[in-house]
Design a protein around this motif. Structure first.
Motif, PDB file in Angstrom:
ATOM      1  N   TRP A  28       0.836  -1.207   0.000  1.00 35.86           N
ATOM      2  CA  TRP A  28       0.000   0.000   0.000  1.00 35.86           C
ATOM      3  C   TRP A  28       0.874   1.262   0.000  1.00 35.86           C
ATOM      4  N   LEU A  29       1.872   1.280   0.862  1.00 41.94           N
ATOM      5  CA  LEU A  29       2.729   2.465   0.979  1.00 41.94           C
ATOM      6  C   LEU A  29       3.648   2.611  -0.238  1.00 41.94           C
ATOM      7  N   ALA A  30       4.042   1.472  -0.825  1.00 37.35           N
ATOM      8  CA  ALA A  30       4.856   1.536  -2.049  1.00 37.35           C
ATOM      9  C   ALA A  30       4.057   2.194  -3.174  1.00 37.35           C
ATOM     10  N   ASN A  31       2.757   1.918  -3.219  1.00 34.72           N
ATOM     11  CA  ASN A  31       1.900   2.550  -4.228  1.00 34.72           C
ATOM     12  C   ASN A  31       1.787   4.050  -4.019  1.00 34.72           C
ATOM     13  N   VAL A  32       1.806   4.478  -2.743  1.00 37.21           N
ATOM     14  CA  VAL A  32       1.776   5.910  -2.457  1.00 37.21           C
ATOM     15  C   VAL A  32       3.079   6.557  -2.928  1.00 37.21           C
ATOM     16  N   MET A  33       4.207   5.865  -2.689  1.00 39.71           N
ATOM     17  CA  MET A  33       5.511   6.463  -2.987  1.00 39.71           C
ATOM     18  C   MET A  33       5.822   6.569  -4.480  1.00 39.71           C
ATOM     19  N   ALA A  34       5.321   5.616  -5.281  1.00 42.94           N
ATOM     20  CA  ALA A  34       5.766   5.535  -6.687  1.00 42.94           C
ATOM     21  C   ALA A  34       5.678   6.875  -7.435  1.00 42.94           C
ATOM     22  N   SER A  72       8.272   9.422  -6.076  1.00 46.50           N
ATOM     23  CA  SER A  72       9.663   9.161  -6.446  1.00 46.50           C
ATOM     24  C   SER A  72       9.954   9.637  -7.868  1.00 46.50           C
ATOM     25  N   LYS A  73       8.942   9.560  -8.731  1.00 44.44           N
ATOM     26  CA  LYS A  73       9.098  10.087 -10.096  1.00 44.44           C
ATOM     27  C   LYS A  73       9.394  11.584 -10.057  1.00 44.44           C
ATOM     28  N   ILE A  74       8.652  12.300  -9.202  1.00 46.07           N
ATOM     29  CA  ILE A  74       8.848  13.755  -9.092  1.00 46.07           C
ATOM     30  C   ILE A  74      10.246  14.039  -8.536  1.00 46.07           C
ATOM     31  N   ALA A 102      12.886  12.275  -8.841  1.00 42.81           N
ATOM     32  CA  ALA A 102      13.931  11.907  -9.803  1.00 42.81           C
ATOM     33  C   ALA A 102      13.986  12.839 -11.013  1.00 42.81           C
ATOM     34  N   ASP A 103      12.961  13.654 -11.185  1.00 40.77           N
ATOM     35  CA  ASP A 103      12.861  14.507 -12.374  1.00 40.77           C
ATOM     36  C   ASP A 103      13.747  15.747 -12.218  1.00 40.77           C
ATOM     37  N   LYS A 104      15.056  15.551 -12.352  1.00 39.46           N
ATOM     38  CA  LYS A 104      16.020  16.609 -12.022  1.00 39.46           C
ATOM     39  C   LYS A 104      15.979  17.794 -12.993  1.00 39.46           C
ATOM     40  N   LYS A 105      15.270  17.641 -14.113  1.00 41.79           N
ATOM     41  CA  LYS A 105      15.212  18.759 -15.063  1.00 41.79           C
ATOM     42  C   LYS A 105      14.269  19.872 -14.589  1.00 41.79           C
ATOM     43  N   THR A 106      13.332  19.522 -13.738  1.00 42.10           N
ATOM     44  CA  THR A 106      12.375  20.519 -13.229  1.00 42.10           C
ATOM     45  C   THR A 106      12.976  21.222 -12.003  1.00 42.10           C
ATOM     46  N   PRO A 107      12.831  22.562 -11.925  1.00 43.00           N
ATOM     47  CA  PRO A 107      13.409  23.294 -10.781  1.00 43.00           C
ATOM     48  C   PRO A 107      12.876  22.766  -9.444  1.00 43.00           C
ATOM     49  N   ALA A 108      13.736  22.784  -8.428  1.00 38.09           N
ATOM     50  CA  ALA A 108      13.397  22.201  -7.124  1.00 38.09           C
ATOM     51  C   ALA A 108      12.124  22.792  -6.498  1.00 38.09           C
ATOM     52  N   PRO A 109      11.916  24.116  -6.525  1.00 40.42           N
ATOM     53  CA  PRO A 109      10.683  24.637  -5.891  1.00 40.42           C
ATOM     54  C   PRO A 109       9.420  24.065  -6.530  1.00 40.42           C
ATOM     55  N   LYS A 110       9.453  23.930  -7.854  1.00 38.24           N
ATOM     56  CA  LYS A 110       8.302  23.369  -8.553  1.00 38.24           C
ATOM     57  C   LYS A 110       8.102  21.896  -8.165  1.00 38.24           C
ATOM     58  N   ARG A 111       9.210  21.179  -8.031  1.00 37.00           N
ATOM     59  CA  ARG A 111       9.118  19.771  -7.635  1.00 37.00           C
ATOM     60  C   ARG A 111       8.623  19.623  -6.202  1.00 37.00           C
ATOM     61  N   LEU A 112       9.113  20.499  -5.322  1.00 38.47           N
ATOM     62  CA  LEU A 112       8.673  20.442  -3.917  1.00 38.47           C
ATOM     63  C   LEU A 112       7.154  20.608  -3.838  1.00 38.47           C
ATOM     64  N   LYS A 113       6.661  21.607  -4.565  1.00 37.73           N
ATOM     65  CA  LYS A 113       5.218  21.877  -4.545  1.00 37.73           C
ATOM     66  C   LYS A 113       4.437  20.694  -5.130  1.00 37.73           C
ATOM     67  N   ALA A 114       4.923  20.155  -6.252  1.00 37.86           N
ATOM     68  CA  ALA A 114       4.228  19.033  -6.896  1.00 37.86           C
ATOM     69  C   ALA A 114       4.261  17.787  -6.004  1.00 37.86           C
ATOM     70  N   TRP A 115       5.379  17.575  -5.332  1.00 34.55           N
ATOM     71  CA  TRP A 115       5.552  16.392  -4.477  1.00 34.55           C
ATOM     72  C   TRP A 115       4.511  16.410  -3.355  1.00 34.55           C
ATOM     73  N   VAL A 116       4.424  17.548  -2.670  1.00 28.36           N
ATOM     74  CA  VAL A 116       3.493  17.650  -1.535  1.00 28.36           C
ATOM     75  C   VAL A 116       2.048  17.584  -2.023  1.00 28.36           C
ATOM     76  N   ARG A 117       1.783  18.258  -3.128  1.00 30.66           N
ATOM     77  CA  ARG A 117       0.431  18.253  -3.694  1.00 30.66           C
ATOM     78  C   ARG A 117       0.018  16.836  -4.107  1.00 30.66           C
ATOM     79  N   THR A 118       0.915  16.120  -4.742  1.00 30.52           N
ATOM     80  CA  THR A 118       0.617  14.755  -5.185  1.00 30.52           C
ATOM     81  C   THR A 118       0.349  13.847  -3.988  1.00 30.52           C
ATOM     82  N   LEU A 119       1.159  13.985  -2.963  1.00 32.01           N
ATOM     83  CA  LEU A 119       0.946  13.195  -1.746  1.00 32.01           C
ATOM     84  C   LEU A 119      -0.453  13.475  -1.177  1.00 32.01           C
ATOM     85  N   ALA A 120      -0.813  14.763  -1.084  1.00 26.41           N
ATOM     86  CA  ALA A 120      -2.132  15.133  -0.549  1.00 26.41           C
ATOM     87  C   ALA A 120      -3.254  14.589  -1.429  1.00 26.41           C
TER      88      ALA A 120
END
Lengths: 193, 193
Positions: free
Chosen positions: A60-66, A69-71, A73-91
């Motif tokens: 169950w938790l692995a499905n949440v993380m997948a 983890s993509k976000i 690993a996506d090093k081409k996107t600026p960190a602030p944008k990734r931080l926001k997307a990461w938290v938003r996706t989790l929510a």
């Protein structure tokens, strides 16, 4: 059948039985019966009831993380944008899980409450990914963060209203993802100053 | 005896009975018996079991608010300092309550879970105080906040790990108030930018 698909079939059956009878009344024997399998066969894959439940929580938790983890690993996107997307996706994931099937969410919640080692590993995983994004942001010059690990813990805590299972179970239906975004913006502005 | 002190005696007795028997098995009759009082006398002060429980919740939450309201009213102290003290004090009160007497905390938690109107008024009260501090900060030029009400809600959510009863019950013992302070600093830095 491959070992993996047998494992998955056993885990699926476990979730079904849990849903019907709850954790106290679900044992390896009940799962074996639901699968029309000998319980020694189930024991070949899971040494105990708690190993079985841990594996349910872990999947169950692995499905949440997948998607997170993509976000990360996506090093081409600026960190602030990734931080926001990461938290938003989790929510979003947590909100969707509780709204789509509150009963199933309650099953997983009761399982994870006792899977301390599995949950600790999951929290560490979330924490490490956030710290990685924070370090990326430092390298990009987006913000100054003296201790990415401490700041990662702080961001996880600050956003827990939107992803902690206890809070999602209580307030998931009222969750306003725009407010989640506004909170990310405020936290990111704080990191940048 | 004044009406107020009779009310308080009834509420004290209710908490005692709740502690021993839990909410389901606590009624007006049990409280009257514990006080050696007729139940019609208790009913003079509280029209029903739920009115009695609401009053228990209300008194508990009023005690939480009192020190916070002092901070809100202290207009001589700069708003950022008051904001930090307000959140810190709220976290300290909740942490102390759960650590000093977890059983009593559980009693109040079970009561407040059903006292929806009382809790909604309490949340509104917290919210209004935070919005007032935010507006004071705008007047002082400490930060720019376009919608103090929205930002107040956001700060309450961002700090809920440290004061929401569900989170305090689960994680109160591990609460690190230094992290609470670091979170306030980050939020305040965000407001200032």
């Amino acid at each position: 059948m491959s070992t993996d698909s047998i494992r998955d079939r056993i885990l699926d059956a476990t979730v079904d039985v849990l849903r019907r009878h709850g954790p106290a009344k679900t044992g390896v024997v009940d799962v074996a019966r639901a699968l029309d399998m000998s319980h020694s066969n189930v024991y070949k894959h899971f040494a105990s009831k708690s190993a079985l439940f841990d594996a349910v929580a872990e999947r169950w938790l692995a499905n949440v993380m997948a998607p997170l983890s993509k976000i990360t690993a996506d090093k081409k996107t600026p960190a602030p944008k990734r931080l926001k997307a990461w938290v938003r996706t989790l929510a979003e994931i947590k909100r969707k899980k509780v709204l789509d099937d509150p009963e199933l969410f309650a099953v997983y919640r009761s399982i994870t409450e006792n899977a301390h080692t599995v949950v600790a590993a999951h929290v560490k995983h979330m924490h490490d990914e956030l710290a990685e994004i924070l370090r990326d942001g430092v390298r990009e010059g987006a913000w100054r963060v003296s201790d990415p690990n401490k700041t990662a813990a702080l961001i996880l805590n600050a956003t827990s209203r939107f992803h902690h299972p206890a809070m999602v179970a209580l307030h998931g239906a009222e969750t306003d993802l725009k407010q989640m975004d506004a909170l990310s913006d405020l936290l990111i502005a704080g990191l940048q100053s």
